[in-house]
Scaffold this motif. Sequence first.
Motif, PDB file in Angstrom:
ATOM      1  N   GLN A 204       0.762  -1.553  -0.172  1.00  0.00           N
ATOM      2  CA  GLN A 204      -0.068  -0.051   0.246  1.00  0.00           C
ATOM      3  C   GLN A 204       1.197   1.144   0.036  1.00  0.00           C
ATOM      4  O   GLN A 204       0.104   2.616   0.377  1.00  0.00           O
ATOM      5  CB  GLN A 204      -0.529   0.039   1.333  1.00  0.00           C
ATOM      6  CG  GLN A 204      -1.608  -0.823   0.987  1.00  0.00           C
ATOM      7  CD  GLN A 204      -2.949  -0.976   1.991  1.00  0.00           C
ATOM      8  OE1 GLN A 204      -2.842  -0.028   3.251  1.00  0.00           O
ATOM      9  NE2 GLN A 204      -4.463  -1.472   2.257  1.00  0.00           N
ATOM     10  N   LYS A 205       2.525   1.206  -0.781  1.00  0.00           N
ATOM     11  CA  LYS A 205       3.067   2.631  -0.416  1.00  0.00           C
ATOM     12  C   LYS A 205       3.631   2.264  -1.971  1.00  0.00           C
ATOM     13  O   LYS A 205       4.348   1.272  -2.561  1.00  0.00           O
ATOM     14  CB  LYS A 205       3.876   2.512   0.549  1.00  0.00           C
ATOM     15  CG  LYS A 205       3.336   2.587   1.804  1.00  0.00           C
ATOM     16  CD  LYS A 205       4.645   2.618   2.976  1.00  0.00           C
ATOM     17  CE  LYS A 205       4.159   2.960   4.088  1.00  0.00           C
ATOM     18  NZ  LYS A 205       5.558   2.864   5.526  1.00  0.00           N
ATOM     19  N   PHE A 206       2.523   3.396  -2.457  1.00  0.00           N
ATOM     20  CA  PHE A 206       4.118   4.239  -3.541  1.00  0.00           C
ATOM     21  C   PHE A 206       5.625   4.464  -3.870  1.00  0.00           C
ATOM     22  O   PHE A 206       5.654   5.327  -2.212  1.00  0.00           O
ATOM     23  CB  PHE A 206       3.069   4.616  -4.120  1.00  0.00           C
ATOM     24  CG  PHE A 206       2.145   5.170  -4.437  1.00  0.00           C
ATOM     25  CD1 PHE A 206       1.442   4.063  -6.289  1.00  0.00           C
ATOM     26  CD2 PHE A 206       0.564   5.138  -4.238  1.00  0.00           C
ATOM     27  CE1 PHE A 206      -0.144   3.513  -6.319  1.00  0.00           C
ATOM     28  CE2 PHE A 206      -0.790   4.830  -4.279  1.00  0.00           C
ATOM     29  CZ  PHE A 206      -0.567   4.106  -5.744  1.00  0.00           C
ATOM     30  N   THR A 207       5.628   4.259  -4.558  1.00  0.00           N
ATOM     31  CA  THR A 207       7.290   4.475  -5.034  1.00  0.00           C
ATOM     32  C   THR A 207       7.579   4.741  -6.481  1.00  0.00           C
ATOM     33  O   THR A 207       7.222   4.525  -7.609  1.00  0.00           O
ATOM     34  CB  THR A 207       8.629   3.162  -5.086  1.00  0.00           C
ATOM     35  OG1 THR A 207       8.673   2.913  -3.543  1.00  0.00           O
ATOM     36  CG2 THR A 207      10.100   4.024  -4.951  1.00  0.00           C
ATOM     37  N   ILE A 208       7.658   6.171  -6.327  1.00  0.00           N
ATOM     38  CA  ILE A 208       8.177   7.146  -7.980  1.00  0.00           C
ATOM     39  C   ILE A 208       9.372   6.791  -8.037  1.00  0.00           C
ATOM     40  O   ILE A 208      10.782   7.784  -7.966  1.00  0.00           O
ATOM     41  CB  ILE A 208       7.882   8.628  -8.005  1.00  0.00           C
ATOM     42  CG1 ILE A 208       6.339   8.942  -6.746  1.00  0.00           C
ATOM     43  CG2 ILE A 208       7.528   9.097  -8.627  1.00  0.00           C
ATOM     44  CD1 ILE A 208       4.994   8.081  -7.510  1.00  0.00           C
ATOM     45  N   ARG A 209       9.651   6.254  -9.341  1.00  0.00           N
ATOM     46  CA  ARG A 209      10.812   5.992  -9.746  1.00  0.00           C
ATOM     47  C   ARG A 209      11.526   6.943 -10.792  1.00  0.00           C
ATOM     48  O   ARG A 209      12.538   7.229 -10.953  1.00  0.00           O
ATOM     49  CB  ARG A 209      10.874   4.010 -10.408  1.00  0.00           C
ATOM     50  CG  ARG A 209      10.649   2.961  -9.157  1.00  0.00           C
ATOM     51  CD  ARG A 209      10.406   1.845 -10.327  1.00  0.00           C
ATOM     52  NE  ARG A 209      10.214   0.691  -9.313  1.00  0.00           N
ATOM     53  CZ  ARG A 209      11.707   0.132  -9.469  1.00  0.00           C
ATOM     54  NH1 ARG A 209      12.933   0.859  -9.006  1.00  0.00           N
ATOM     55  NH2 ARG A 209      11.031  -0.472  -8.246  1.00  0.00           N
ATOM     56  N   ASN A 210      10.386   7.863 -11.181  1.00  0.00           N
ATOM     57  CA  ASN A 210      11.052   8.558 -12.282  1.00  0.00           C
ATOM     58  C   ASN A 210       9.695  10.283 -12.421  1.00  0.00           C
ATOM     59  O   ASN A 210       8.418  10.149 -12.942  1.00  0.00           O
ATOM     60  CB  ASN A 210      10.741   7.912 -14.355  1.00  0.00           C
ATOM     61  CG  ASN A 210      10.713   8.649 -15.308  1.00  0.00           C
ATOM     62  OD1 ASN A 210      11.310  10.539 -14.356  1.00  0.00           O
ATOM     63  ND2 ASN A 210      11.034   8.252 -15.711  1.00  0.00           N
ATOM     64  N   LEU A 211      10.247  10.247 -11.368  1.00  0.00           N
ATOM     65  CA  LEU A 211       9.374  11.805 -10.924  1.00  0.00           C
ATOM     66  C   LEU A 211       9.757  12.914 -12.286  1.00  0.00           C
ATOM     67  O   LEU A 211       8.425  13.555 -12.487  1.00  0.00           O
ATOM     68  CB  LEU A 211      10.007  12.754  -9.788  1.00  0.00           C
ATOM     69  CG  LEU A 211       9.164  13.882  -8.773  1.00  0.00           C
ATOM     70  CD1 LEU A 211       7.426  13.278  -9.150  1.00  0.00           C
ATOM     71  CD2 LEU A 211      10.060  14.026  -7.713  1.00  0.00           C
TER      72      LEU A 211
END
Length: 231
Positions: A204-211
Amino acid sequence: MQKNSLSIYEIVHYFFKKTEPVQKITAGSVLFHEKDPAEFIYLLLNGGIALGRMHVRGKDFILKIVNDQELIIEYQLFKTNPRYQFYAKTLTDCEVIAIKREDFENFVLTDPEAMQALATWLSTSYLKVQMKCQDLIMNGKKGGLYSILIRLCNSYGVMTPDGILIDLPLTHQELANLTFGTREVIQRALKELREQNIISYDNQKFTIRNLNYLKQTVDCQNCSAEICGLN
């Protein structure tokens, strides 16, 4: 204590912490419902709280999420018998200080530094709302989602080897509520982003790889985190 340049949160916390107890609130609790009589303002010491409204048709809209060290005032200040305009629900276990509305308003009216800090805080909040409205109007549902993800990075982002971890548990439905869209539309947009390796989603947690991709898509103006946040 020197109060110059302190935030309204810091000033109010310093003044009321000696007299008001800290309350521990479990995740999923409701502090108040919209249209309830406004009895308290809240100092959020730690945790996350969603503020929103329930549409007459049952659609839930999350207007903002506040996190550690934030002030919660969701009514018309200095008005006789005001009511809360939104609901407040805890997303995580929280610690808060509840301050009677009358005590808070009397303090602000008699303390020039507190009044100035409150005006600064309110004007910043106004700009945040205007910027979010602009993003949703100009960029549509998908662009609105990208904008919310950028704001989540500013408010909850933690740098990791994989990218920027948004350190706040969010379901797809809660993210849809934040963007005023449907879960189906948001799920399709998130699937596209995962397939392009722009984001990842785990526990339930997002990781932004390409902001940068998100920013370029919505023509981000790189506003300060103070303005481009979710709280």
